[in-house]
Write a protein that holds these residues in place. Structure first.
Motif, PDB file in Angstrom:
ATOM      1  N   LEU A  59       9.155   0.099  -2.725  1.00 50.15           N
ATOM      2  CA  LEU A  59       9.603  -1.066  -1.952  1.00 50.15           C
ATOM      3  C   LEU A  59      10.720  -0.686  -0.981  1.00 50.15           C
ATOM      4  CD1 LEU A  59       9.371  -3.872  -4.599  1.00 50.15           C
ATOM      5  CD2 LEU A  59       8.446  -4.003  -2.281  1.00 50.15           C
ATOM      6  N   LYS A  60      11.632   0.148  -1.425  1.00 49.69           N
ATOM      7  CA  LYS A  60      12.727   0.586  -0.540  1.00 49.69           C
ATOM      8  C   LYS A  60      12.151   1.320   0.673  1.00 49.69           C
ATOM      9  CE  LYS A  60      17.062   3.138  -0.557  1.00 49.69           C
ATOM     10  NZ  LYS A  60      18.015   3.916  -1.345  1.00 49.69           N
ATOM     11  N   ALA A  61      11.182   2.215   0.433  1.00 54.07           N
ATOM     12  CA  ALA A  61      10.558   2.965   1.529  1.00 54.07           C
ATOM     13  C   ALA A  61       9.804   2.028   2.472  1.00 54.07           C
ATOM     14  CB  ALA A  61       9.615   4.033   0.971  1.00 54.07           C
ATOM     15  N   TRP A  62       9.078   1.050   1.911  1.00 52.86           N
ATOM     16  CA  TRP A  62       8.317   0.122   2.751  1.00 52.86           C
ATOM     17  C   TRP A  62       9.250  -0.770   3.565  1.00 52.86           C
ATOM     18  CZ3 TRP A  62       4.962  -1.254   5.916  1.00 52.86           C
ATOM     19  CH2 TRP A  62       4.681  -2.586   6.215  1.00 52.86           C
ATOM     20  N   LEU A  63      10.276  -1.312   2.937  1.00 50.28           N
ATOM     21  CA  LEU A  63      11.171  -2.223   3.653  1.00 50.28           C
ATOM     22  C   LEU A  63      11.938  -1.500   4.766  1.00 50.28           C
ATOM     23  CD1 LEU A  63      12.452  -4.374   0.667  1.00 50.28           C
ATOM     24  CD2 LEU A  63      10.800  -5.044   2.443  1.00 50.28           C
ATOM     25  N   LYS A  64      12.140  -0.221   4.589  1.00 47.33           N
ATOM     26  CA  LYS A  64      12.829   0.575   5.612  1.00 47.33           C
ATOM     27  C   LYS A  64      11.998   0.690   6.894  1.00 47.33           C
ATOM     28  CE  LYS A  64      15.160   5.024   6.135  1.00 47.33           C
ATOM     29  NZ  LYS A  64      15.515   6.276   5.460  1.00 47.33           N
ATOM     30  N   ILE A  65      10.673   0.725   6.748  1.00 47.76           N
ATOM     31  CA  ILE A  65       9.809   0.889   7.931  1.00 47.76           C
ATOM     32  C   ILE A  65       8.994  -0.360   8.263  1.00 47.76           C
ATOM     33  CG2 ILE A  65       9.627   3.387   7.593  1.00 47.76           C
ATOM     34  CD1 ILE A  65       6.740   2.832   6.516  1.00 47.76           C
ATOM     35  N   ARG A  66       9.119  -1.407   7.444  1.00 48.59           N
ATOM     36  CA  ARG A  66       8.354  -2.640   7.680  1.00 48.59           C
ATOM     37  C   ARG A  66       8.695  -3.197   9.061  1.00 48.59           C
ATOM     38  NH1 ARG A  66       9.514  -7.801   7.883  1.00 48.59           N
ATOM     39  NH2 ARG A  66       7.944  -9.344   7.306  1.00 48.59           N
ATOM     40  N   PRO A  67       7.657  -3.454   9.870  1.00 52.94           N
ATOM     41  CA  PRO A  67       7.919  -4.016  11.206  1.00 52.94           C
ATOM     42  C   PRO A  67       8.583  -5.392  11.092  1.00 52.94           C
ATOM     43  CG  PRO A  67       5.625  -3.304  11.000  1.00 52.94           C
ATOM     44  CD  PRO A  67       6.238  -3.245   9.629  1.00 52.94           C
ATOM     45  N   ASP A  68       9.546  -5.631  11.942  1.00 52.45           N
ATOM     46  CA  ASP A  68      10.186  -6.950  11.997  1.00 52.45           C
ATOM     47  C   ASP A  68       9.393  -7.799  12.985  1.00 52.45           C
ATOM     48  OD1 ASP A  68      11.781  -9.152  11.924  1.00 52.45           O
ATOM     49  OD2 ASP A  68      13.534  -8.207  12.834  1.00 52.45           O
ATOM     50  N   ASP A  69       8.388  -8.462  12.449  1.00 48.29           N
ATOM     51  CA  ASP A  69       7.487  -9.237  13.303  1.00 48.29           C
ATOM     52  C   ASP A  69       7.828 -10.724  13.308  1.00 48.29           C
ATOM     53  OD1 ASP A  69       6.708  -9.990  10.791  1.00 48.29           O
ATOM     54  OD2 ASP A  69       4.591  -9.483  11.037  1.00 48.29           O
ATOM     55  N   GLY A  70       8.960 -11.073  12.703  1.00 45.04           N
ATOM     56  CA  GLY A  70       9.359 -12.474  12.658  1.00 45.04           C
ATOM     57  C   GLY A  70       8.771 -13.241  11.496  1.00 45.04           C
ATOM     58  N   SER A  71       7.847 -12.629  10.774  1.00 47.28           N
ATOM     59  CA  SER A  71       7.247 -13.320   9.630  1.00 47.28           C
ATOM     60  C   SER A  71       8.042 -13.000   8.369  1.00 47.28           C
ATOM     61  CB  SER A  71       5.787 -12.906   9.435  1.00 47.28           C
ATOM     62  OG  SER A  71       5.718 -11.634   8.816  1.00 47.28           O
ATOM     63  N   LYS A  72       7.834 -13.792   7.350  1.00 48.21           N
ATOM     64  CA  LYS A  72       8.478 -13.539   6.063  1.00 48.21           C
ATOM     65  C   LYS A  72       7.552 -12.808   5.102  1.00 48.21           C
ATOM     66  CE  LYS A  72      11.997 -17.038   6.058  1.00 48.21           C
ATOM     67  NZ  LYS A  72      12.858 -17.756   5.142  1.00 48.21           N
ATOM     68  N   ALA A  73       6.367 -12.448   5.556  1.00 48.90           N
ATOM     69  CA  ALA A  73       5.400 -11.775   4.694  1.00 48.90           C
ATOM     70  C   ALA A  73       5.962 -10.450   4.198  1.00 48.90           C
ATOM     71  CB  ALA A  73       4.101 -11.537   5.447  1.00 48.90           C
ATOM     72  N   LEU A  74       5.826 -10.191   2.910  1.00 50.63           N
ATOM     73  CA  LEU A  74       6.268  -8.909   2.377  1.00 50.63           C
ATOM     74  C   LEU A  74       5.382  -7.788   2.913  1.00 50.63           C
ATOM     75  CD1 LEU A  74       8.055  -7.184   0.565  1.00 50.63           C
ATOM     76  CD2 LEU A  74       6.590  -7.806  -1.373  1.00 50.63           C
ATOM     77  N   PHE A  75       4.076  -8.018   2.874  1.00 52.02           N
ATOM     78  CA  PHE A  75       3.121  -7.021   3.366  1.00 52.02           C
ATOM     79  C   PHE A  75       2.496  -7.543   4.653  1.00 52.02           C
ATOM     80  CE2 PHE A  75       3.191  -6.352  -1.301  1.00 52.02           C
ATOM     81  CZ  PHE A  75       3.793  -5.101  -1.280  1.00 52.02           C
ATOM     82  N   THR A  76       2.895  -6.930   5.759  1.00 51.09           N
ATOM     83  CA  THR A  76       2.443  -7.400   7.064  1.00 51.09           C
ATOM     84  C   THR A  76       1.205  -6.648   7.530  1.00 51.09           C
ATOM     85  OG1 THR A  76       3.979  -5.832   8.084  1.00 51.09           O
ATOM     86  CG2 THR A  76       4.751  -8.093   7.823  1.00 51.09           C
ATOM     87  N   SER A  77       0.440  -7.321   8.367  1.00 52.67           N
ATOM     88  CA  SER A  77      -0.739  -6.680   8.960  1.00 52.67           C
ATOM     89  C   SER A  77      -0.312  -5.902  10.197  1.00 52.67           C
ATOM     90  CB  SER A  77      -1.784  -7.744   9.333  1.00 52.67           C
ATOM     91  OG  SER A  77      -1.350  -8.473  10.460  1.00 52.67           O
ATOM     92  N   GLN A  78      -1.205  -5.107  10.721  1.00 51.45           N
ATOM     93  CA  GLN A  78      -0.900  -4.322  11.925  1.00 51.45           C
ATOM     94  C   GLN A  78      -0.653  -5.221  13.133  1.00 51.45           C
ATOM     95  OE1 GLN A  78      -4.212  -1.629  12.174  1.00 51.45           O
ATOM     96  NE2 GLN A  78      -3.337  -0.212  10.692  1.00 51.45           N
ATOM     97  N   LYS A  79      -1.254  -6.403  13.104  1.00 52.42           N
ATOM     98  CA  LYS A  79      -1.077  -7.348  14.217  1.00 52.42           C
ATOM     99  C   LYS A  79       0.114  -8.277  13.999  1.00 52.42           C
ATOM    100  CE  LYS A  79      -5.964  -7.368  15.381  1.00 52.42           C
ATOM    101  NZ  LYS A  79      -7.182  -8.160  15.505  1.00 52.42           N
ATOM    102  N   GLY A  80       0.755  -8.164  12.846  1.00 49.20           N
ATOM    103  CA  GLY A  80       1.884  -9.035  12.525  1.00 49.20           C
ATOM    104  C   GLY A  80       1.458 -10.161  11.607  1.00 49.20           C
ATOM    105  N   GLY A  81       2.399 -10.679  10.867  1.00 50.11           N
ATOM    106  CA  GLY A  81       2.112 -11.759   9.934  1.00 50.11           C
ATOM    107  C   GLY A  81       1.559 -11.227   8.627  1.00 50.11           C
ATOM    108  N   ALA A  82       1.286 -12.147   7.750  1.00 48.58           N
ATOM    109  CA  ALA A  82       0.825 -11.801   6.401  1.00 48.58           C
ATOM    110  C   ALA A  82      -0.590 -11.242   6.415  1.00 48.58           C
ATOM    111  CB  ALA A  82       0.871 -13.042   5.504  1.00 48.58           C
ATOM    112  N   LEU A  83      -0.835 -10.355   5.468  1.00 50.77           N
ATOM    113  CA  LEU A  83      -2.203  -9.909   5.217  1.00 50.77           C
ATOM    114  C   LEU A  83      -2.980 -11.054   4.591  1.00 50.77           C
ATOM    115  CD1 LEU A  83      -1.481  -6.462   3.517  1.00 50.77           C
ATOM    116  CD2 LEU A  83      -2.487  -6.794   5.775  1.00 50.77           C
ATOM    117  N   SER A  84      -4.259 -11.091   4.813  1.00 46.99           N
ATOM    118  CA  SER A  84      -5.116 -12.067   4.136  1.00 46.99           C
ATOM    119  C   SER A  84      -5.581 -11.470   2.805  1.00 46.99           C
ATOM    120  CB  SER A  84      -6.337 -12.400   4.995  1.00 46.99           C
ATOM    121  OG  SER A  84      -7.188 -11.263   5.081  1.00 46.99           O
TER     122      SER A  84
END
Length: 191
Positions: free
Chosen positions: A83-108
């Motif tokens: 989680l530390k590694a993911w949060l360090k590189i997680r794109p800041d796309d404005g969403s609150k989704a923990l796991f974001t898609s490549q286009k931004g926002g939550a994964l389905s």
């Protein structure tokens, strides 16, 4: 109940980590907390609370607050590190989704399924075991017999302990042996 062996799980986690920190973290969190694809997809940054994960389960299962755990013996199972590694590189796309898609926002839910299926395939997992829910079955199967069944029920979010008992494989011989051992412990030195 079909489940992944420990070796199959580690192969999946290894392939996922080599390909994508997000996918490794997603699969590891789903396994460690026995999550369905939809539950994994719906996790938000707000669900991370003081070293815990607030899990809102579906299908009438329990809502639980579970600690995020390191693993000193096997780095692939260290969800704190993941989680530390993911949060360090997680794109800041404005969403609150923990796991974001490549286009931004939550994964389905479907994207979580496709991610797992693809990683499992590349890890050489048998086709019959390439579905996300097998992570929940695997977590329960790996832990049953090593912890109290009521605690396992809580961990994987079952409201009804009968659903957890599916993972317990007891024979008459094993029951008698366990009862004898418990009786010997309980009555040792009474007289």
């Amino acid at each position: 109940m079909e489940h992944l062996t420990e070796m199959e799980l580690l192969k999946i986690l290894k392939v996922a980590r080599e390909e994508s920190i997000r996918d490794w973290t997603l699969i590891l969190v789903a396994y460690k907390h026995g999550l369905r694809a939809s539950e994994t997809a719906s996790l938000t940054l707000d669900d991370l609370k003081d070293g815990c994960l607030d899990i809102r389960r579906r299908k009438g299962s329990l809502r639980t607050l579970q600690a995020l755990t390191p693993h000193k013996g096997e780095p692939l199972l260290d969800e704190c590190r993941a989680l530390k590694a993911w949060l360090k590189i997680r794109p800041d796309d404005g969403s609150k989704a923990l796991f974001t898609s490549q286009k931004g926002g939550a994964l389905s839910r479907e994207q979580v399924y496709r991610i797992f299926r693809g990683v499992a395939e590349r890890a050489g997992t048998p086709e019959s075991k390439r579905f996300v829910h097998i992570l929940k079955h695997s977590r329960a199967s790996h832990l049953v017999g090593t912890m109290d069944i009521a605690l396992l029920r809580q961990l994987i979010g079952h409201k009804n302990i009968a659903n957890t008992m599916i993972y317990a494989h007891a024979s008459d011989g094993a029951a008698v042996k366990a009862a004898q051992e418990a009786e010997m412990q309980g009555f040792r030195g009474v007289l």
